[in-house]
Design a protein around this motif. Structure first.
Motif, mmCIF file in Angstrom:
data_model
loop_
_atom_site.group_PDB
_atom_site.id
_atom_site.type_symbol
_atom_site.label_atom_id
_atom_site.label_comp_id
_atom_site.label_asym_id
_atom_site.label_seq_id
_atom_site.Cartn_x
_atom_site.Cartn_y
_atom_site.Cartn_z
ATOM 1 N N GLU A 282 -42.294 22.962 -12.473
ATOM 2 C CA GLU A 282 -42.546 24.411 -12.713
ATOM 3 C C GLU A 282 -43.002 24.430 -13.953
ATOM 4 O OE1 GLU A 282 -43.304 28.381 -12.126
ATOM 5 O OE2 GLU A 282 -43.321 26.773 -10.832
ATOM 6 N N GLY A 283 -42.009 24.061 -15.034
ATOM 7 C CA GLY A 283 -42.232 24.249 -16.494
ATOM 8 C C GLY A 283 -43.485 23.954 -16.928
ATOM 9 N N ILE B 191 -36.888 23.348 -16.230
ATOM 10 C CA ILE B 191 -38.194 24.244 -16.427
ATOM 11 C C ILE B 191 -38.173 24.002 -18.115
ATOM 12 C CG2 ILE B 191 -38.897 26.666 -16.811
ATOM 13 C CD1 ILE B 191 -37.653 27.312 -14.100
ATOM 14 N N GLU C 246 -46.229 26.149 -15.408
ATOM 15 C CA GLU C 246 -46.494 27.293 -16.468
ATOM 16 C C GLU C 246 -47.374 26.987 -17.643
ATOM 17 O OE1 GLU C 246 -42.892 29.432 -17.211
ATOM 18 O OE2 GLU C 246 -42.357 29.310 -15.064
ATOM 19 N N LYS D 25 -41.660 22.476 -19.968
ATOM 20 C CA LYS D 25 -42.321 23.139 -20.813
ATOM 21 C C LYS D 25 -42.420 22.415 -22.140
ATOM 22 C CE LYS D 25 -41.476 27.987 -19.197
ATOM 23 N NZ LYS D 25 -40.778 29.341 -19.437
ATOM 24 N N GLY E 4 -37.654 21.777 -11.165
ATOM 25 C CA GLY E 4 -37.843 22.933 -12.219
ATOM 26 C C GLY E 4 -38.627 22.276 -13.353
ATOM 27 N N TYR E 5 -38.704 20.925 -13.605
ATOM 28 C CA TYR E 5 -39.507 20.148 -14.683
ATOM 29 C C TYR E 5 -41.027 20.591 -14.415
ATOM 30 C CZ TYR E 5 -41.443 16.029 -17.010
ATOM 31 O OH TYR E 5 -42.142 15.239 -17.874
ATOM 32 N N TYR F 60 -31.567 23.359 -12.848
ATOM 33 C CA TYR F 60 -33.135 23.813 -12.568
ATOM 34 C C TYR F 60 -33.836 24.651 -13.781
ATOM 35 C CZ TYR F 60 -36.951 26.185 -10.271
ATOM 36 O OH TYR F 60 -38.465 26.704 -10.097
ATOM 37 N N SER F 61 -32.962 25.565 -14.362
ATOM 38 C CA SER F 61 -33.528 26.027 -15.736
ATOM 39 C C SER F 61 -33.609 25.186 -16.798
ATOM 40 C CB SER F 61 -32.696 27.093 -16.238
ATOM 41 O OG SER F 61 -32.585 28.086 -15.060
#
Length: 227
Positions: A159-160, A211, A163, A215, A156-157, A207-208
């Protein structure tokens, strides 16, 4: 931009690169490196225009990887960094007599790009490991199943981070130079490709959080003014 304003921008970028290369504070060094990269892309300024010591040849920058904690996620992070900082990347394992094998992430690109990619990767990797360990110990203290906690959080990290960086680099039209791609293809002929599949759990909240923290970490890089 007029010549006078361009001269000021060149001076600002030079100051940022000096700050990035001569700062013991990782957070400030990262912020300076990212800001310099952003301004160089935005105003089409090459390192040669700065009369900077780094040069513009294609080089390799190696990052020694901490052997503790989950490891396969590093490939995903390294690929994200390379794609967004005009580099290619590969993993290297070195066998040593005394301490066994050591593993490196190697960024391949023009010197200013490769150096910035290394700084960014090192900071984001170390921060990710620290945050993931925090999640692991919190889960362990709560009596939860911990096998895939760090992997789930770290994917998740990544993916953030992806993005945030992809949005910036799309806006600036940052692409890896063809010369770097061609040289890398020639260099890696015959090398073995490996997969980096990472097993994760089904904790969507974890997971969130990864992310969100990815970010926040990627966005914590703003320097408005450099004297």
């Amino acid at each position: 931009m007029c010549d006078m304003n361009m001269d000021k921008m060149v001076e600002k970028i030079s100051n940022l690169l000096d700050l990035a290369n001569n700062n013991s504070n990782e957070h400030e060094a990262l912020a300076a490196a990212l800001k310099a990269q952003e301004l160089m892309a935005k105003y089409h300024i090459e390192l040669a225009d700065l009369n900077h010591d780094s040069g513009v040849e294609i080089i390799e920058e190696e990052c020694l990887i901490d052997g503790s904690g989950p490891s396969k996620w590093r490939t995903r992070l390294a690929t994200i960094i390379a794609d967004n900082f005009c580099c290619k990347v590969y993993l290297k394992t070195v066998q040593t007599f005394l301490s066994g094998s050591k593993q490196y992430v190697v960024f391949y690109g023009y010197e200013h790009d490769a150096k910035i990619a290394k700084e960014v990767f090192t900071f984001l990797f170390n921060t990710g490991v620290k945050l993931a360990r925090r999640e692991y110990y919190a889960a362990k203290s709560a009596g939860k199943y911990t096998r895939y906690v760090m992997n789930t959080y770290l994917i998740g990290y990544c993916e953030g981070i992806r993005e945030v960086l992809a949005k910036q680099c799309t806006a600036l039209m940052v692409v890896t130079p063809q010369e770097v791609k061609d040289a890398f293809e020639e260099k890696t002929k015959g090398c073995r490709c490996t997969t980096s599949r990472v097993r994760i759990g089904n904790d969507t909240d974890l997971y969130s959080r990864g992310i969100r923290d990815g970010k926040d970490t990627a966005n914590a890089r703003s320097i408005e003014k450099v004297s």
